[in-house]
Design an enzyme around this catalytic site. Structure first.
Site, PDB file in Angstrom:
ATOM      1  N   LYS A 206       0.840  -1.199   0.000  1.00  0.00           N
ATOM      2  CA  LYS A 206       0.000   0.000   0.000  1.00  0.00           C
ATOM      3  C   LYS A 206       0.881   1.257   0.000  1.00  0.00           C
ATOM      4  O   LYS A 206       2.095   1.175   0.209  1.00  0.00           O
ATOM      5  CB  LYS A 206      -0.932  -0.056   1.210  1.00  0.00           C
ATOM      6  CG  LYS A 206      -1.879  -1.275   1.186  1.00  0.00           C
ATOM      7  CD  LYS A 206      -2.818  -1.267   2.387  1.00  0.00           C
ATOM      8  CE  LYS A 206      -3.712  -2.497   2.390  1.00  0.00           C
ATOM      9  NZ  LYS A 206      -4.667  -2.480   3.523  1.00  0.00           N
TER      10      LYS A 206
ATOM     11  N   TYR B  25     -11.953  -2.755  -2.943  1.00  0.00           N
ATOM     12  CA  TYR B  25     -12.508  -2.876  -1.595  1.00  0.00           C
ATOM     13  C   TYR B  25     -14.039  -2.812  -1.607  1.00  0.00           C
ATOM     14  O   TYR B  25     -14.646  -2.411  -0.620  1.00  0.00           O
ATOM     15  CB  TYR B  25     -11.914  -1.806  -0.678  1.00  0.00           C
ATOM     16  CG  TYR B  25     -10.546  -2.177  -0.131  1.00  0.00           C
ATOM     17  CD1 TYR B  25     -10.325  -3.410   0.488  1.00  0.00           C
ATOM     18  CD2 TYR B  25      -9.472  -1.292  -0.216  1.00  0.00           C
ATOM     19  CE1 TYR B  25      -9.075  -3.760   0.996  1.00  0.00           C
ATOM     20  CE2 TYR B  25      -8.219  -1.631   0.293  1.00  0.00           C
ATOM     21  CZ  TYR B  25      -8.037  -2.865   0.906  1.00  0.00           C
ATOM     22  OH  TYR B  25      -6.807  -3.209   1.423  1.00  0.00           O
TER      23      TYR B  25
ATOM     24  N   PHE C 214     -15.501   3.263   7.404  1.00  0.00           N
ATOM     25  CA  PHE C 214     -14.120   3.616   7.057  1.00  0.00           C
ATOM     26  C   PHE C 214     -13.830   3.548   5.556  1.00  0.00           C
ATOM     27  O   PHE C 214     -12.699   3.757   5.125  1.00  0.00           O
ATOM     28  CB  PHE C 214     -13.129   2.718   7.813  1.00  0.00           C
ATOM     29  CG  PHE C 214     -13.360   1.228   7.599  1.00  0.00           C
ATOM     30  CD1 PHE C 214     -12.869   0.571   6.481  1.00  0.00           C
ATOM     31  CD2 PHE C 214     -14.080   0.480   8.533  1.00  0.00           C
ATOM     32  CE1 PHE C 214     -13.070  -0.781   6.279  1.00  0.00           C
ATOM     33  CE2 PHE C 214     -14.301  -0.889   8.342  1.00  0.00           C
ATOM     34  CZ  PHE C 214     -13.788  -1.514   7.213  1.00  0.00           C
TER      35      PHE C 214
ATOM     36  N   ARG D  81      -1.440 -14.534   4.099  1.00  0.00           N
ATOM     37  CA  ARG D  81      -2.142 -13.885   5.220  1.00  0.00           C
ATOM     38  C   ARG D  81      -1.366 -14.118   6.522  1.00  0.00           C
ATOM     39  O   ARG D  81      -1.323 -13.254   7.381  1.00  0.00           O
ATOM     40  CB  ARG D  81      -3.558 -14.445   5.364  1.00  0.00           C
ATOM     41  CG  ARG D  81      -4.435 -14.241   4.139  1.00  0.00           C
ATOM     42  CD  ARG D  81      -5.187 -12.972   4.101  1.00  0.00           C
ATOM     43  NE  ARG D  81      -6.179 -12.803   5.126  1.00  0.00           N
ATOM     44  CZ  ARG D  81      -6.991 -11.739   5.188  1.00  0.00           C
ATOM     45  NH1 ARG D  81      -6.890 -10.779   4.266  1.00  0.00           N
ATOM     46  NH2 ARG D  81      -7.863 -11.630   6.148  1.00  0.00           N
TER      47      ARG D  81
ATOM     48  N   THR E 174      -5.195  -7.678  10.684  1.00  0.00           N
ATOM     49  CA  THR E 174      -5.576  -6.417  10.035  1.00  0.00           C
ATOM     50  C   THR E 174      -5.076  -5.191  10.801  1.00  0.00           C
ATOM     51  O   THR E 174      -4.525  -4.259  10.208  1.00  0.00           O
ATOM     52  CB  THR E 174      -7.120  -6.343   9.946  1.00  0.00           C
ATOM     53  OG1 THR E 174      -7.595  -7.522   9.308  1.00  0.00           O
ATOM     54  CG2 THR E 174      -7.562  -5.110   9.188  1.00  0.00           C
TER      55      THR E 174
ATOM     56  N   ARG F  66       2.778  -6.626   9.205  1.00  0.00           N
ATOM     57  CA  ARG F  66       2.070  -5.540   9.900  1.00  0.00           C
ATOM     58  C   ARG F  66       2.562  -5.388  11.333  1.00  0.00           C
ATOM     59  O   ARG F  66       2.624  -4.275  11.860  1.00  0.00           O
ATOM     60  CB  ARG F  66       0.564  -5.797   9.863  1.00  0.00           C
ATOM     61  CG  ARG F  66      -0.033  -5.579   8.465  1.00  0.00           C
ATOM     62  CD  ARG F  66      -1.463  -6.082   8.397  1.00  0.00           C
ATOM     63  NE  ARG F  66      -2.095  -5.799   7.117  1.00  0.00           N
ATOM     64  CZ  ARG F  66      -3.211  -6.381   6.708  1.00  0.00           C
ATOM     65  NH1 ARG F  66      -3.806  -7.293   7.456  1.00  0.00           N
ATOM     66  NH2 ARG F  66      -3.731  -6.067   5.531  1.00  0.00           N
TER      67      ARG F  66
ATOM     68  N   ASN G 217      -1.870   0.046   6.960  1.00  0.00           N
ATOM     69  CA  ASN G 217      -1.342  -1.229   7.475  1.00  0.00           C
ATOM     70  C   ASN G 217      -0.461  -1.942   6.446  1.00  0.00           C
ATOM     71  O   ASN G 217      -0.377  -3.160   6.423  1.00  0.00           O
ATOM     72  CB  ASN G 217      -2.471  -2.112   8.028  1.00  0.00           C
ATOM     73  CG  ASN G 217      -3.480  -2.506   6.968  1.00  0.00           C
ATOM     74  OD1 ASN G 217      -3.334  -2.143   5.794  1.00  0.00           O
ATOM     75  ND2 ASN G 217      -4.496  -3.250   7.359  1.00  0.00           N
TER      76      ASN G 217
ATOM     77  N   HIS H 146      -1.703  -5.474   1.509  1.00  0.00           N
ATOM     78  CA  HIS H 146      -2.965  -6.208   1.341  1.00  0.00           C
ATOM     79  C   HIS H 146      -2.663  -7.627   0.884  1.00  0.00           C
ATOM     80  O   HIS H 146      -1.758  -7.837   0.078  1.00  0.00           O
ATOM     81  CB  HIS H 146      -3.836  -5.529   0.267  1.00  0.00           C
ATOM     82  CG  HIS H 146      -4.887  -6.444  -0.298  1.00  0.00           C
ATOM     83  ND1 HIS H 146      -6.064  -6.695   0.352  1.00  0.00           N
ATOM     84  CD2 HIS H 146      -4.898  -7.216  -1.419  1.00  0.00           C
ATOM     85  CE1 HIS H 146      -6.773  -7.576  -0.355  1.00  0.00           C
ATOM     86  NE2 HIS H 146      -6.088  -7.898  -1.440  1.00  0.00           N
TER      87      HIS H 146
ATOM     88  N   GLU I 201      -9.179 -10.499  -7.828  1.00  0.00           N
ATOM     89  CA  GLU I 201      -8.275  -9.341  -7.702  1.00  0.00           C
ATOM     90  C   GLU I 201      -7.167  -9.385  -8.762  1.00  0.00           C
ATOM     91  O   GLU I 201      -6.777  -8.353  -9.305  1.00  0.00           O
ATOM     92  CB  GLU I 201      -7.693  -9.306  -6.281  1.00  0.00           C
ATOM     93  CG  GLU I 201      -8.770  -8.954  -5.257  1.00  0.00           C
ATOM     94  CD  GLU I 201      -8.394  -9.232  -3.800  1.00  0.00           C
ATOM     95  OE1 GLU I 201      -7.240  -9.647  -3.540  1.00  0.00           O
ATOM     96  OE2 GLU I 201      -9.259  -9.030  -2.925  1.00  0.00           O
TER      97      GLU I 201
HETATM   98  P1  GTP Z   1      -6.679  -6.179   3.381  1.00  0.00           P
HETATM   99  O1  GTP Z   1      -5.622  -7.207   3.149  1.00  0.00           O
HETATM  100  O2  GTP Z   1      -6.222  -4.766   3.170  1.00  0.00           O
HETATM  101  O3  GTP Z   1      -7.962  -6.516   2.637  1.00  0.00           O
HETATM  102  O4  GTP Z   1      -6.995  -6.242   4.961  1.00  0.00           O
HETATM  103  P2  GTP Z   1      -7.734  -7.410   5.745  1.00  0.00           P
HETATM  104  O5  GTP Z   1      -8.208  -8.480   4.815  1.00  0.00           O
HETATM  105  O6  GTP Z   1      -6.837  -7.808   6.864  1.00  0.00           O
HETATM  106  O7  GTP Z   1      -8.977  -6.635   6.367  1.00  0.00           O
HETATM  107  P3  GTP Z   1     -10.384  -6.304   5.685  1.00  0.00           P
HETATM  108  O8  GTP Z   1     -10.471  -6.830   4.295  1.00  0.00           O
HETATM  109  O9  GTP Z   1     -11.437  -6.662   6.655  1.00  0.00           O
HETATM  110  O10 GTP Z   1     -10.323  -4.692   5.623  1.00  0.00           O
HETATM  111  C1  GTP Z   1      -9.738  -4.020   4.519  1.00  0.00           C
HETATM  112  C2  GTP Z   1      -8.997  -2.814   5.057  1.00  0.00           C
HETATM  113  O11 GTP Z   1      -9.940  -1.936   5.664  1.00  0.00           O
HETATM  114  C3  GTP Z   1      -7.995  -3.135   6.170  1.00  0.00           C
HETATM  115  O12 GTP Z   1      -6.716  -3.441   5.655  1.00  0.00           O
HETATM  116  C4  GTP Z   1      -7.978  -1.859   6.975  1.00  0.00           C
HETATM  117  O13 GTP Z   1      -7.068  -0.908   6.438  1.00  0.00           O
HETATM  118  C5  GTP Z   1      -9.383  -1.316   6.800  1.00  0.00           C
HETATM  119  N1  GTP Z   1     -10.215  -1.669   7.971  1.00  0.00           N
HETATM  120  C6  GTP Z   1     -10.752  -2.860   8.291  1.00  0.00           C
HETATM  121  N2  GTP Z   1     -11.452  -2.796   9.430  1.00  0.00           N
HETATM  122  C7  GTP Z   1     -11.359  -1.497   9.847  1.00  0.00           C
HETATM  123  C8  GTP Z   1     -11.888  -0.779  10.963  1.00  0.00           C
HETATM  124  O14 GTP Z   1     -12.575  -1.332  11.828  1.00  0.00           O
HETATM  125  N3  GTP Z   1     -11.585   0.548  11.040  1.00  0.00           N
HETATM  126  C9  GTP Z   1     -10.822   1.181  10.120  1.00  0.00           C
HETATM  127  N4  GTP Z   1     -10.563   2.494  10.264  1.00  0.00           N
HETATM  128  N5  GTP Z   1     -10.312   0.536   9.046  1.00  0.00           N
HETATM  129  C10 GTP Z   1     -10.575  -0.784   8.910  1.00  0.00           C
HETATM  130 MG    MG Z   2      -9.324  -8.034   3.105  1.00  0.00          MG
END
Ligand code: GTP
Ligand code: MG
Length: 154
Positions: free
Chosen positions: A9, A49, A57, A85, A91, A102, A112, A115, A126
């Site tokens: 990112k 996303y 968010f 992962r 996350t 992370r 973070n 992805h 994707e």
């Molecule tokens: P990605 O690999 O980026 O998809 O992350 P993930 O799979 O670990 O998490 P998820 O797909 O649920 O969320 C996508 C992104 O949204 C995360 O990487 C975070 O940056 C953001 N995100 C998720 N949950 C929250 C939350 O509760 N608050 C905020 N501010 N951001 C969030």
């Molecule tokens: Mg995700």
């Protein structure tokens, strides 16, 4: 063999973490099969996303993802989605274990660092979104693309 989509990112790119992150994937045993440096259009970030479009968010996430260049990659290996992962970590960097990407490099849930696809099906979706679309023509970045926190000396 399974493939997964991984994207460094904008803060990962700005902070010079492309090399260390790629090294971690190589050392884990993954094979890099595609890589592209790109500045995302808002529409691509929103599509990527899309599952979060009703979350509070979402706008912050899309703004962040389009704030500077990203490094989009496809990595291949056994159980590629789950293994990626696992080395990426939870996350929220506050909860991510030290030793994960992370956990070692991030502090903020939006910024973070990286992805990783969450299932083989989303990986395929994707990969086609980023690598098989008309938006994926090679391009070169301008220094100004990196945003205000860029740390590049001339
Ligand atoms: P990605 O690999 O980026 O998809 O992350 P993930 O799979 O670990 O998490 P998820 O797909 O649920 O969320 C996508 C992104 O949204 C995360 O990487 C975070 O940056 C953001 N995100 C998720 N949950 C929250 C939350 O509760 N608050 C905020 N501010 N951001 C969030
Ligand atoms: Mg995700």
């Amino acid at each position: 063999m399974e493939s997964t989509f991984v994207m460094i990112k904008p803060d990962g790119v700005r902070r010079g973490l492309i090399g260390p992150i790629i090294t971690r994937f190589e050392q884990k045993g993954f094979t890099l099969i595609a890589m592209q440096f790109m500045h995302l259009e808002r529409s691509l970030a929103e599509q990527h996303y899309g599952e979060h479009k009703n979350k509070p968010f979402f706008n912050e996430l899309v703004e962040y993802l389009t704030s500077g260049p990203v490094c989009a990659m496809v990595w291949e290996g056994r159980h590629a989605v789950a293994n990626a992962r696992s080395i990426i970590g939870k996350t929220n960097p506050v909860e991510a274990s030290p030793g994960t990407i992370r956990g070692d490099y991030g502090m903020d849930i939006t910024g973070n660092i990286v992805h990783g696809s969450d299932s083989p099906e989303s990986a395929q979706h994707e990969i086609s979104l980023f690598f098989h679309s008309a938006m994926s023509a090679p391009m070169f970045m301008e220094i100004s693309d990196f945003g205000h926190t860029a740390n590049i000396s001339h």
